[in-house]
Scaffold this motif. Structure first.
Motif, PDB file in Angstrom:
ATOM      1  N   THR A  17      44.144-104.171 -37.464  1.00 36.48           N
ATOM      2  CA  THR A  17      45.327-103.240 -37.365  1.00 36.48           C
ATOM      3  C   THR A  17      44.877-102.796 -35.847  1.00 36.48           C
ATOM      4  O   THR A  17      43.807-102.669 -35.379  1.00 36.48           O
ATOM      5  CB  THR A  17      44.778-101.990 -38.386  1.00 36.48           C
ATOM      6  N   THR A  18      45.921-102.830 -35.243  1.00 36.38           N
ATOM      7  CA  THR A  18      46.190-102.149 -33.909  1.00 36.38           C
ATOM      8  C   THR A  18      47.370-101.258 -33.888  1.00 36.38           C
ATOM      9  O   THR A  18      48.357-101.314 -34.151  1.00 36.38           O
ATOM     10  CB  THR A  18      46.158-103.542 -32.929  1.00 36.38           C
ATOM     11  N   LEU A  48      37.237-106.459 -48.611  1.00 36.42           N
ATOM     12  CA  LEU A  48      37.956-106.424 -47.233  1.00 36.42           C
ATOM     13  C   LEU A  48      37.065-106.237 -46.010  1.00 36.42           C
ATOM     14  O   LEU A  48      36.349-105.383 -45.801  1.00 36.42           O
ATOM     15  CB  LEU A  48      38.547-104.937 -47.547  1.00 36.42           C
ATOM     16  N   LYS A  49      37.629-107.284 -45.137  1.00 34.60           N
ATOM     17  CA  LYS A  49      37.288-107.127 -43.662  1.00 34.60           C
ATOM     18  C   LYS A  49      38.263-106.484 -42.983  1.00 34.60           C
ATOM     19  O   LYS A  49      39.388-106.855 -42.999  1.00 34.60           O
ATOM     20  CB  LYS A  49      36.818-108.556 -43.252  1.00 34.60           C
ATOM     21  N   TRP A  50      37.837-105.167 -42.396  1.00 35.63           N
ATOM     22  CA  TRP A  50      38.972-104.317 -41.913  1.00 35.63           C
ATOM     23  C   TRP A  50      38.350-104.368 -40.331  1.00 35.63           C
ATOM     24  O   TRP A  50      37.223-103.874 -39.922  1.00 35.63           O
ATOM     25  CB  TRP A  50      39.004-103.031 -42.322  1.00 35.63           C
ATOM     26  N   GLN A  51      39.361-104.470 -39.539  1.00 36.55           N
ATOM     27  CA  GLN A  51      39.381-104.187 -37.948  1.00 36.55           C
ATOM     28  C   GLN A  51      40.363-103.466 -37.427  1.00 36.55           C
ATOM     29  O   GLN A  51      41.619-103.448 -37.810  1.00 36.55           O
ATOM     30  CB  GLN A  51      39.647-105.430 -37.113  1.00 36.55           C
ATOM     31  N   TYR A  52      39.836-102.426 -36.586  1.00 40.17           N
ATOM     32  CA  TYR A  52      40.982-101.612 -35.954  1.00 40.17           C
ATOM     33  C   TYR A  52      40.767-101.475 -34.465  1.00 40.17           C
ATOM     34  O   TYR A  52      39.628-101.195 -33.955  1.00 40.17           O
ATOM     35  CB  TYR A  52      40.915-100.107 -36.533  1.00 40.17           C
ATOM     36  N   GLN A  53      41.964-101.578 -33.592  1.00 44.95           N
ATOM     37  CA  GLN A  53      41.620-101.356 -32.098  1.00 44.95           C
ATOM     38  C   GLN A  53      42.849-100.566 -31.545  1.00 44.95           C
ATOM     39  O   GLN A  53      44.033-100.994 -31.930  1.00 44.95           O
ATOM     40  CB  GLN A  53      41.347-102.739 -31.408  1.00 44.95           C
ATOM     41  N   SER A  54      42.589 -99.604 -30.793  1.00 38.49           N
ATOM     42  CA  SER A  54      43.795 -98.986 -30.020  1.00 38.49           C
ATOM     43  C   SER A  54      43.864 -99.596 -28.748  1.00 38.49           C
ATOM     44  O   SER A  54      42.990-100.046 -27.929  1.00 38.49           O
ATOM     45  CB  SER A  54      43.638 -97.380 -29.956  1.00 38.49           C
ATOM     46  N   ALA A  55      45.182 -99.808 -28.197  1.00 39.56           N
ATOM     47  CA  ALA A  55      45.336-100.218 -26.714  1.00 39.56           C
ATOM     48  C   ALA A  55      45.293 -99.034 -25.827  1.00 39.56           C
ATOM     49  O   ALA A  55      45.368 -99.195 -24.765  1.00 39.56           O
ATOM     50  CB  ALA A  55      46.791-100.879 -26.982  1.00 39.56           C
ATOM     51  N   GLN A  56      45.121 -97.958 -26.178  1.00 41.00           N
ATOM     52  CA  GLN A  56      44.930 -96.594 -25.580  1.00 41.00           C
ATOM     53  C   GLN A  56      46.052 -96.641 -24.340  1.00 41.00           C
ATOM     54  O   GLN A  56      46.046 -96.218 -23.312  1.00 41.00           O
ATOM     55  CB  GLN A  56      43.576 -96.892 -24.615  1.00 41.00           C
ATOM     56  N   GLY A  57      47.288 -96.898 -25.081  1.00 40.96           N
ATOM     57  CA  GLY A  57      48.756 -96.807 -24.402  1.00 40.96           C
ATOM     58  C   GLY A  57      48.973 -97.673 -23.311  1.00 40.96           C
ATOM     59  O   GLY A  57      50.000 -97.676 -22.389  1.00 40.96           O
ATOM     60  N   VAL A  78      48.265-105.581 -39.049  1.00 47.37           N
ATOM     61  CA  VAL A  78      49.076-104.559 -39.085  1.00 47.37           C
ATOM     62  C   VAL A  78      49.075-104.113 -37.671  1.00 47.37           C
ATOM     63  O   VAL A  78      48.287-103.608 -36.754  1.00 47.37           O
ATOM     64  CB  VAL A  78      48.630-103.599 -40.008  1.00 47.37           C
ATOM     65  N   ALA A  79      50.591-103.945 -37.121  1.00 47.85           N
ATOM     66  CA  ALA A  79      50.786-103.510 -35.658  1.00 47.85           C
ATOM     67  C   ALA A  79      51.313-102.350 -35.607  1.00 47.85           C
ATOM     68  O   ALA A  79      52.763-102.123 -36.184  1.00 47.85           O
ATOM     69  CB  ALA A  79      51.451-104.610 -34.941  1.00 47.85           C
ATOM     70  N   ILE A  80      50.910-100.956 -35.201  1.00 47.89           N
ATOM     71  CA  ILE A  80      51.363 -99.631 -35.253  1.00 47.89           C
ATOM     72  C   ILE A  80      52.070 -99.372 -34.037  1.00 47.89           C
ATOM     73  O   ILE A  80      50.964 -99.321 -32.846  1.00 47.89           O
ATOM     74  CB  ILE A  80      50.322 -98.611 -35.762  1.00 47.89           C
ATOM     75  N   GLY A  81      53.368 -98.990 -33.961  1.00 44.92           N
ATOM     76  CA  GLY A  81      54.167 -98.657 -32.765  1.00 44.92           C
ATOM     77  C   GLY A  81      54.605 -99.992 -32.326  1.00 44.92           C
ATOM     78  O   GLY A  81      54.000-101.300 -32.267  1.00 44.92           O
TER      79      GLY A  81
END
Length: 307
Positions: A17-18, A48-57, A78-81
């Motif tokens: 998820t990003t 479940l293997k879950w990854q999450y990273q934010s692009a910090q804008g 999963v791509a948020i935004g």
């Protein structure tokens, strides 16, 4: 031993998820996706293997995250935004991509239409009916003629809203006044450039604006310029009112799409979804600071009054 190990490994699903940036609405989407996965029996560290990273804008960072995730070959991204979704879609035609908190996937060139795409892409949109948004503006500021908006011209979901408001407002005998904020740090100065030129400022789900919402609210408070949002979380951060969706619920809706894909459905067979469940949040303290008296009728119709 190796055969039983591989069967266990095959039972583990991976979801990467990003998000383009971290702010309350997008964080709620992420948490909602996890809610839905847990509800379907997926548990981190077990199956479940879950990854999450934010692009910090940063859109460049969004592209780097997309490349990394695509290299990991998860069962779904999963791509948020919109910017994060665009980065993921540009990078793969094979790995299932489920977008969320995207205003218009067609305008954002994620899907060819609002029907099932036949591609590796589907998701859940946060698009809002703008007529209802204008109705809310007039309920809060009945004599509003000039509506200001601060937005990032580089963000497709924001441009969609601005284009539609440009067409819609003149039909209501109103006018849009625009101020560009290409970065979050530009939000305050862009808002100040509208002071004295507008009767009200309306904020869309622009990620730069939402991530710097306190700066926008401060301008409203300092200059008695009413601010109305489309993101319900922004009411807790200083907007007077918002008629919008529950982003945790949108995340859960997105997560249920992910579960369908993990269970074997093809993303291209799943039509992009929208949310029909709108909430009206009001902040009387913000109204007072921004020089507005909310009608009893409006207060009575609120889903939630933020104290």
């Amino acid at each position: 031993m190796s055969a039983s190990f591989s069967s266990v490994a095959a039972d583990v699903k991976s979801v990467a998820t990003t998000a383009i940036v971290e702010h309350p609405a997008l964080d709620s989407v992420r948490d909602g996706v996890l809610d839905a996965l847990k509800e379907a029996g997926y548990s981190e560290g077990k199956n479940l293997k879950w990854q999450y990273q934010s692009a910090q804008g940063n859109t460049g960072t969004a592209a780097q995250i997309a490349r990394k995730f695509i290299g990991d070959k998860p069962d779904a991204i999963v791509a948020i935004g919109t910017p994060s979704a665009q980065a993921a879609v540009a990078g793969t035609k094979n790995i299932p991509i489920v977008f969320s908190a995207v205003t218009d996937p067609v305008q954002g060139q994620l899907t060819p239409s609002w029907e099932a795409s036949g591609t590796n892409v589907t998701g859940a949109s946060d698009i809002l009916e703008l007529d209802k948004q204008v109705d809310l503006i007039l309920q809060v500021v009945p004599h509003a003629k000039k509506v200001g908006i601060v937005y990032n011209p580089g963000e497709a979901n924001s441009v969609v809203v601005v284009d539609k408001l440009r067409d819609l407002l003149p039909k209501r005998d109103m006018q849009l006044v625009e101020a560009a904020a290409p970065r979050s740090v530009d939000v305050s100065s862009a808002a100040r450039s509208l002071v004295g030129k507008v009767d009200v400022i309306y904020s869309s789900t622009d990620n730069n604006v939402v991530s710097a919402y306190e700066a926008l609210a401060k301008v409203g408070n300092d200059t008695k310029t009413p601010i109305i949002a489309s993101d319900t979380d922004s009411v807790k951060r200083g907007a007077i009112a918002a008629l919008g969706i529950d982003y945790r619920e949108l995340g859960q809706q997105t997560g249920r799409i992910v579960v369908r894909i993990l269970n074997g459905e093809k993303p291209g067979d799943i039509k992009p979804e929208t949310s029909e469940n709108l909430l009206l949040l009001l902040n009387p303290a913000a109204a007072k600071k921004q020089g507005v008296t909310l009608s009893q009728e409006l207060l009575d119709s609120a889903s939630e009054i933020v104290q």
